[in-house]
Design a protein around this motif. Structure first.
Motif, PDB file in Angstrom:
ATOM      1  N   LEU A   1      67.243  -2.345  52.661  1.00 53.32           N
ATOM      2  CA  LEU A   1      67.581  -3.997  52.857  1.00 53.32           C
ATOM      3  C   LEU A   1      67.816  -4.654  51.743  1.00 53.32           C
ATOM      4  N   PRO A   2      67.134  -4.691  50.599  1.00 48.16           N
ATOM      5  CA  PRO A   2      67.105  -5.500  49.547  1.00 48.16           C
ATOM      6  C   PRO A   2      68.446  -5.220  48.870  1.00 48.16           C
ATOM      7  N   ALA A   3      68.940  -3.896  48.798  1.00 50.45           N
ATOM      8  CA  ALA A   3      70.332  -3.596  48.206  1.00 50.45           C
ATOM      9  C   ALA A   3      71.197  -3.982  49.106  1.00 50.45           C
ATOM     10  N   TYR A   4      71.095  -3.913  50.212  1.00 48.84           N
ATOM     11  CA  TYR A   4      72.117  -4.386  51.389  1.00 48.84           C
ATOM     12  C   TYR A   4      72.429  -5.934  51.112  1.00 48.84           C
ATOM     13  N   CYS A   5      71.295  -6.685  51.030  1.00 47.60           N
ATOM     14  CA  CYS A   5      71.695  -8.323  50.887  1.00 47.60           C
ATOM     15  C   CYS A   5      72.214  -8.561  49.334  1.00 47.60           C
ATOM     16  N   GLU A   6      71.749  -7.702  48.440  1.00 47.93           N
ATOM     17  CA  GLU A   6      72.682  -8.009  47.119  1.00 47.93           C
ATOM     18  C   GLU A   6      73.962  -7.547  47.369  1.00 47.93           C
ATOM     19  N   GLN A   7      74.411  -6.749  47.951  1.00 52.71           N
ATOM     20  CA  GLN A   7      76.030  -6.242  48.194  1.00 52.71           C
ATOM     21  C   GLN A   7      76.588  -7.315  49.024  1.00 52.71           C
ATOM     22  N   ILE A   8      75.980  -7.714  50.024  1.00 53.71           N
ATOM     23  CA  ILE A   8      76.401  -8.880  50.767  1.00 53.71           C
ATOM     24  C   ILE A   8      76.888 -10.235  49.772  1.00 53.71           C
ATOM     25  N   LYS A   9      76.020 -10.596  48.965  1.00 53.32           N
ATOM     26  CA  LYS A   9      76.242 -11.526  48.141  1.00 53.32           C
ATOM     27  C   LYS A   9      76.898 -11.381  46.971  1.00 53.32           C
ATOM     28  N   ARG A  10      77.231  -9.939  46.574  1.00 49.65           N
ATOM     29  CA  ARG A  10      78.277  -9.763  45.636  1.00 49.65           C
ATOM     30  C   ARG A  10      79.745  -9.507  45.957  1.00 49.65           C
ATOM     31  N   THR A  11      79.798  -9.300  47.326  1.00 50.86           N
ATOM     32  CA  THR A  11      81.090  -9.093  47.676  1.00 50.86           C
ATOM     33  C   THR A  11      81.570 -10.272  48.815  1.00 50.86           C
ATOM     34  N   ASN A  12      80.561 -10.987  49.011  1.00 52.60           N
ATOM     35  CA  ASN A  12      80.774 -12.200  49.721  1.00 52.60           C
ATOM     36  C   ASN A  12      80.069 -13.473  49.114  1.00 52.60           C
ATOM     37  N   PRO A  13      80.785 -13.805  48.084  1.00 51.08           N
ATOM     38  CA  PRO A  13      80.006 -14.950  47.115  1.00 51.08           C
ATOM     39  C   PRO A  13      79.970 -16.347  48.077  1.00 51.08           C
ATOM     40  N   GLY A  14      78.994 -16.736  47.991  1.00 54.49           N
ATOM     41  CA  GLY A  14      78.542 -18.023  48.755  1.00 54.49           C
ATOM     42  C   GLY A  14      77.824 -17.568  49.884  1.00 54.49           C
ATOM     43  N   SER A  15      77.730 -16.380  50.334  1.00 52.85           N
ATOM     44  CA  SER A  15      76.771 -16.154  51.413  1.00 52.85           C
ATOM     45  C   SER A  15      75.250 -16.089  50.932  1.00 52.85           C
ATOM     46  N   VAL A  16      74.588 -16.336  52.290  1.00 52.57           N
ATOM     47  CA  VAL A  16      73.238 -16.197  52.148  1.00 52.57           C
ATOM     48  C   VAL A  16      72.489 -14.879  52.702  1.00 52.57           C
ATOM     49  N   ALA A  17      71.897 -14.499  51.848  1.00 55.35           N
ATOM     50  CA  ALA A  17      70.982 -13.046  52.284  1.00 55.35           C
ATOM     51  C   ALA A  17      69.725 -12.682  51.693  1.00 55.35           C
ATOM     52  N   LYS A  18      68.799 -12.779  52.354  1.00 54.10           N
ATOM     53  CA  LYS A  18      67.343 -12.752  51.943  1.00 54.10           C
ATOM     54  C   LYS A  18      66.206 -12.054  52.676  1.00 54.10           C
ATOM     55  N   VAL A  19      65.617 -10.990  52.125  1.00 59.04           N
ATOM     56  CA  VAL A  19      64.574 -10.144  52.576  1.00 59.04           C
ATOM     57  C   VAL A  19      63.183 -10.782  52.424  1.00 59.04           C
ATOM     58  N   PHE A  20      62.350 -11.031  53.201  1.00 57.79           N
ATOM     59  CA  PHE A  20      61.141 -11.528  53.093  1.00 57.79           C
ATOM     60  C   PHE A  20      59.876 -10.450  53.210  1.00 57.79           C
ATOM     61  N   THR A  21      59.211 -10.496  52.418  1.00 64.80           N
ATOM     62  CA  THR A  21      57.988  -9.705  52.218  1.00 64.80           C
ATOM     63  C   THR A  21      56.699 -10.003  52.356  1.00 64.80           C
ATOM     64  N   THR A  22      55.680  -9.187  52.483  1.00 59.53           N
ATOM     65  CA  THR A  22      54.432  -9.625  52.419  1.00 59.53           C
ATOM     66  C   THR A  22      53.273  -8.596  52.107  1.00 59.53           C
ATOM     67  N   GLY A  23      52.243  -9.304  51.519  1.00 56.31           N
ATOM     68  CA  GLY A  23      51.303  -8.132  51.192  1.00 56.31           C
ATOM     69  C   GLY A  23      51.547  -7.615  49.596  1.00 56.31           C
ATOM     70  N   ALA A  24      50.532  -6.868  48.986  1.00 57.27           N
ATOM     71  CA  ALA A  24      50.693  -6.264  47.611  1.00 57.27           C
ATOM     72  C   ALA A  24      51.703  -5.287  47.607  1.00 57.27           C
ATOM     73  N   ASP A  25      51.927  -4.373  48.797  1.00 49.68           N
ATOM     74  CA  ASP A  25      52.878  -3.511  48.825  1.00 49.68           C
ATOM     75  C   ASP A  25      54.235  -3.896  49.478  1.00 49.68           C
ATOM     76  N   ASN A  26      54.600  -5.207  49.292  1.00 45.06           N
ATOM     77  CA  ASN A  26      55.812  -5.736  49.735  1.00 45.06           C
ATOM     78  C   ASN A  26      56.154  -5.214  51.073  1.00 45.06           C
ATOM     79  N   ARG A  27      55.526  -5.327  52.186  1.00 43.49           N
ATOM     80  CA  ARG A  27      55.854  -4.896  53.511  1.00 43.49           C
ATOM     81  C   ARG A  27      56.867  -5.852  53.786  1.00 43.49           C
ATOM     82  N   PHE A  28      57.701  -5.143  54.517  1.00 46.47           N
ATOM     83  CA  PHE A  28      58.947  -6.260  55.445  1.00 46.47           C
ATOM     84  C   PHE A  28      58.228  -7.171  56.481  1.00 46.47           C
ATOM     85  N   HIS A  29      58.757  -8.344  56.121  1.00 46.06           N
ATOM     86  CA  HIS A  29      58.143  -9.489  57.160  1.00 46.06           C
ATOM     87  C   HIS A  29      59.386 -10.324  57.713  1.00 46.06           C
ATOM     88  N   GLY A  30      60.512 -10.184  57.173  1.00 50.00           N
ATOM     89  CA  GLY A  30      61.607 -11.173  57.771  1.00 50.00           C
ATOM     90  C   GLY A  30      62.997 -10.636  57.010  1.00 50.00           C
TER      91      GLY A  30
END
Length: 314
Positions: free
Chosen positions: A221-250
């Motif tokens: 998912l993080p790489a997917y969001c980076e690809q969205i912002k790279r190929t569609n400038p101006g887009s907003v794409a973000k992954v939210f994580t939680t905990g020390a192991d960066n578990r997916f949160h949103g």
């Protein structure tokens, strides 16, 4: 028909054939009947014989094994398989198809010895690996089945891996292939019953083998969001994580085209909605929509959260 059968046998590791050879055969078999000889590939007796041998090779051996299961027939001494797995797959298919349980006495990288699981039945088979080659060859196939069919409902050889190989082709064309349909198809073809849990686990394992696991998808998912912002400038794409192991949160995604469309051509109205996900890790899919000039729904943004509440919308 020829190419389809070869593909099925190759997936079990029983045949190997180059792409060039397959393409050549395809051209020969699919050329119109009225085409000149050079276009039809000159299917003489030799090429026809090659086709028959390649198709019938494994099928003949399996049929002989199946015949020996019932009548003790089949001169299989010396019959060879391209690998240990190919031999084991052939034995397993024959046992399941003819409703006989196997008791494996010895099975390792260089030898295989099994007999009928029924007490007192003399049927048994021995195979060994040839030296300096991956080929497995049958040394002896002895006895006649005196037990009758000893596998009436389930079958010990019908493992999860076997079910995965059975449903692989159907699963690739229909991702919604249901476990209850798997149960029905296996019973219809082989006359054996498997549990719903087996069918469900086989489907999950098959989907993971074809499309990757859910865990792998979250990691991408993080790489997917980076690809969205790279190929569609101006887009907003973000992954939210939680905990020390960066578990997916949103997750939150809004494409630049949707943002511009909302600001320049939509009514100043935003509708919010959420629907619960039924995947392995659950969650809630959130969406924000508006109305375009024709009164149609216009997607503005979407996201994934644990639950739908004020905090997740913020």
């Amino acid at each position: 028909m020829y190419l389809g059968l070869l593909d099925r046998l190759q997936r079990h590791g029983c045949l190997s054939e180059s792409e060039e050879r397959k393409a050549s055969m395809s051209e020969q078999l699919n050329a119109p009947l009225g085409a000149p000889p050079y276009q039809r590939g000159c299917l003489n007796h030799r090429s026809i014989l090659q086709i028959v041998v390649q198709i019938a090779g494994l099928c003949r051996v399996i049929n002989l094994i199946m015949g020996s299961f019932i009548h003790g027939r089949g001169k299989l001494d010396g019959c060879s398989f391209c690998s240990r797995n190919a031999f084991r797959n052939a034995i397993k298919e024959a046992a399941i198809a003819q409703h006989f349980e196997l008791r494996i006495i010895k099975s390792d990288l260089i030898r295989y010895f099994a007999k009928c699981a029924s007490e007192g039945c003399p049927w048994r088979i021995r195979a060994v690996k040839l030296s300096n080659a991956p080929t497995f060859t049958i040394r002896s196939l002895e006895g006649t089945h005196t037990c009758g069919r000893n596998a009436h409902d389930g079958h010990h050889q019908a493992s999860i891996d076997w079910i995965v190989s059975f449903i692989d082709e159907r699963l690739r064309s229909d991702i919604n292939y249901k476990p209850k349909d798997i149960l029905h198809d296996i019973y219809k073809q082989y006359g054996i019953k498997i549990s719903y849990k087996q069918a469900w686990r086989a489907k999950e394992r098959g989907l993971a083998a074809i499309y990757g696991s859910s865990e792998d998808g979250y990691c991408l998912l993080p790489a997917y969001c980076e690809q969205i912002k790279r190929t569609n400038p101006g887009s907003v794409a973000k992954v939210f994580t939680t905990g020390a192991d960066n578990r997916f949160h949103g997750l939150f995604v809004s494409f630049y085209g949707s943002i511009c469309g909302f600001l320049n051509g939509c009514l100043p109205i935003v509708g919010l909605g959420g629907i619960q996900l039924k995947s392995k890790y659950l969650g809630t899919l959130l969406s924000a929509t508006s109305f375009d000039a024709d009164g149609g729904l216009f997607p503005l943004a979407f996201g994934i959260a644990d639950v739908e509440n004020d905090e997740s919308w913020m």
